[in-house]
Design a protein around this motif. Structure first.
Motif, mmCIF file in Angstrom:
data_model
loop_
_atom_site.group_PDB
_atom_site.id
_atom_site.type_symbol
_atom_site.label_atom_id
_atom_site.label_comp_id
_atom_site.label_asym_id
_atom_site.label_seq_id
_atom_site.Cartn_x
_atom_site.Cartn_y
_atom_site.Cartn_z
ATOM 1 N N TRP A 56 1.414 6.526 -6.972
ATOM 2 C CA TRP A 56 0.334 7.462 -7.302
ATOM 3 C C TRP A 56 0.777 8.914 -7.083
ATOM 4 O O TRP A 56 0.438 9.803 -7.866
ATOM 5 C CB TRP A 56 -0.914 7.166 -6.483
ATOM 6 N N SER B 285 1.054 3.996 -2.974
ATOM 7 C CA SER B 285 0.773 5.414 -2.738
ATOM 8 C C SER B 285 1.931 6.288 -3.227
ATOM 9 O O SER B 285 1.704 7.397 -3.712
ATOM 10 C CB SER B 285 0.484 5.663 -1.257
ATOM 11 N N ARG C 131 0.836 -1.203 0.000
ATOM 12 C CA ARG C 131 0.000 0.000 0.000
ATOM 13 C C ARG C 131 0.865 1.246 0.000
ATOM 14 O O ARG C 131 0.583 2.220 -0.686
ATOM 15 C CB ARG C 131 -0.914 0.007 1.221
#
Length: 158
Positions: free
Chosen positions: A14, A11, A7
């Motif tokens: 992104w 992130s 995760r």
């Protein structure tokens, strides 16, 4: 633990793409503002407020993407390593005996023409190769050929 790490990595990826997009938008806005002004003193505010921060965001986005992809690759390698370590053999004694057994035991010695090693006949590096020939003792005596580190044919002479 694995999920939390992925995760975090996703992130970062992104954030890298978002920084690239925002930087591109700022650079386009800065270019548009500069192109509408004739005098350099009127172009400077567009350069200072849009183009320079946009270029900085593009650089930051590239750095984030590079770091994120490296971290993602590291996470995948760690996952594969954990799978490899987790799969232990059923009988540890049999695997220890197999590891202790010599790889090749043949007394016949072979070489590949143009090669730099001499091997036992049942060495996996020369077994089944039609081009393998018996070892020339002159090449071994001159030191042009060295023993294979896999089948260790030097032990056959001892």
């Amino acid at each position: 633990m694995r999920t939390a790490r992925l995760r975090t990595v996703r992130s970062v990826l992104w954030a890298g793409w978002a920084a690239l997009a925002a930087g591109a938008v700022l650079c386009v806005l800065g270019w548009y503002g500069v192109s509408g002004e004739r005098y350099a003193e009127r172009q400077l505010p567009y350069l200072a407020s849009c183009t320079i921060p946009g270029a900085a965001l593009i650089v930051a986005g590239v750095i984030l993407l590079t770091h994120g992809r490296g971290a993602l690759a590291t996470a995948r390698v760690e996952e594969l390593y954990a799978l490899l370590v987790a799969s232990e053999p059923d009988d540890a004694e049999e695997s220890a005996e197999a590891a202790a057994a010599p790889l090749a035991v043949s007394g016949d010695l072979l070489m590949v023409p143009g090669g730099t090693l001499w091997h036992r006949a049942d060495c996996p590096l020369v077994a089944g190769k039609a081009e393998s020939v018996p070892v020339d003792s002159k090449l071994v005596a001159n030191g042009e050929l060295s023993p294979c580190p896999i089948c260790e044919p030097a032990e056959a002479d001892d």
